[in-house]
Design a protein around this motif. Structure first.
Motif, PDB file in Angstrom:
ATOM      1  N   VAL A   1      -6.045   6.975   0.635  1.00 26.12           N
ATOM      2  CA  VAL A   1      -6.112   8.420   0.445  1.00 26.12           C
ATOM      3  C   VAL A   1      -6.638   9.063   1.724  1.00 26.12           C
ATOM      4  O   VAL A   1      -7.736   8.734   2.191  1.00 26.12           O
ATOM      5  CB  VAL A   1      -7.010   8.789  -0.751  1.00 26.12           C
TER       6      VAL A   1
ATOM      7  N   TYR B   1       0.838  -1.198   0.000  1.00 28.25           N
ATOM      8  CA  TYR B   1       0.000   0.000   0.000  1.00 28.25           C
ATOM      9  C   TYR B   1       0.873   1.249   0.000  1.00 28.25           C
ATOM     10  O   TYR B   1       2.061   1.204   0.354  1.00 28.25           O
ATOM     11  CB  TYR B   1      -0.937   0.043   1.204  1.00 28.25           C
ATOM     12  N   ILE B   2       0.244   2.353  -0.400  1.00 30.81           N
ATOM     13  CA  ILE B   2       0.910   3.639  -0.336  1.00 30.81           C
ATOM     14  C   ILE B   2      -0.106   4.631   0.241  1.00 30.81           C
ATOM     15  O   ILE B   2      -1.314   4.448   0.087  1.00 30.81           O
ATOM     16  CB  ILE B   2       1.405   4.088  -1.735  1.00 30.81           C
TER      17      ILE B   2
ATOM     18  N   TYR C   1      -2.548  -3.812  -5.229  1.00 30.33           N
ATOM     19  CA  TYR C   1      -1.924  -2.688  -4.547  1.00 30.33           C
ATOM     20  C   TYR C   1      -2.982  -1.700  -4.079  1.00 30.33           C
ATOM     21  O   TYR C   1      -3.906  -1.375  -4.818  1.00 30.33           O
ATOM     22  CB  TYR C   1      -0.950  -1.995  -5.519  1.00 30.33           C
ATOM     23  N   TYR C   2      -2.846  -1.239  -2.844  1.00 28.66           N
ATOM     24  CA  TYR C   2      -3.815  -0.308  -2.266  1.00 28.66           C
ATOM     25  C   TYR C   2      -3.238   1.103  -2.190  1.00 28.66           C
ATOM     26  O   TYR C   2      -2.068   1.290  -1.850  1.00 28.66           O
ATOM     27  CB  TYR C   2      -4.174  -0.723  -0.838  1.00 28.66           C
ATOM     28  N   THR C   3      -4.062   2.075  -2.500  1.00 23.67           N
ATOM     29  CA  THR C   3      -3.725   3.465  -2.238  1.00 23.67           C
ATOM     30  C   THR C   3      -4.687   3.964  -1.167  1.00 23.67           C
ATOM     31  O   THR C   3      -5.899   3.982  -1.375  1.00 23.67           O
ATOM     32  CB  THR C   3      -3.858   4.322  -3.504  1.00 23.67           C
TER      33      THR C   3
ATOM     34  N   ASP D   1      -5.999  -1.523  -6.666  1.00 29.33           N
ATOM     35  CA  ASP D   1      -5.628  -1.928  -8.013  1.00 29.33           C
ATOM     36  C   ASP D   1      -5.495  -3.448  -8.034  1.00 29.33           C
ATOM     37  O   ASP D   1      -4.519  -4.003  -7.518  1.00 29.33           O
ATOM     38  CB  ASP D   1      -4.303  -1.259  -8.392  1.00 29.33           C
TER      39      ASP D   1
ATOM     40  N   ALA E   1      -1.556   8.478   0.245  1.00 24.73           N
ATOM     41  CA  ALA E   1      -1.584   9.715  -0.525  1.00 24.73           C
ATOM     42  C   ALA E   1      -2.442  10.736   0.218  1.00 24.73           C
ATOM     43  O   ALA E   1      -3.469  10.385   0.804  1.00 24.73           O
ATOM     44  CB  ALA E   1      -2.159   9.457  -1.918  1.00 24.73           C
TER      45      ALA E   1
END
Ligand SMILES: [Zn+2]
Length: 72
Positions: free
Chosen positions: A32, A5-6, A28-30, A23, A8
Motif C-alpha cells: 500500500v 504482490y499487488i 500474497y502481499y499487498t 495474506d 494499491a
C-alpha cells in the motif's frame, strides 16, 4: 523474481509512506502506497518494502507495524 504482490494506492496520512499487508493463506502481499505523495516517494517506498519481502522479514516478525519499528 517476486510475483505474488499487488500495489494499491490509498489516501494515507502524510507521515505514512506506505505499508504491506500479507495474506498468509494465499502467500500474497499487498503493498500500500500513499496517493498523496509523489511518484518518486512512492517508488522509494515500494523498493523499501520489496526489500523487506525479499529479506523474508515477514517470516521473522508477523506484525507489520512491529517490523517497521524494528527496521528503522
Ligand atoms: Zn521498512
Amino acid at each position: 523474481m517476486l510475483e505474488n504482490y499487488i500495489i494499491a494506492y490509498e489516501n494515507l496520512p502524510f507521515k505514512v509512506s506506505g505499508f504491506i499487508m500479507y495474506d498468509a493463506v494465499d502467500d500474497y502481499y499487498t503493498i500500500v502506497l500513499n496517493r498523496r505523495l509523489s511518484f518518486w516517494s512512492n517508488k522509494k517506498t515500494f523498493e523499501h518494502e520489496i526489500g523487506h519481502i525479499l529479506n523474508g522479514d515477514f517470516f521473522k516478525i508477523k506484525n507489520v507495524e512491529m517490523l517497521e519499528m524494528a527496521m528503522h
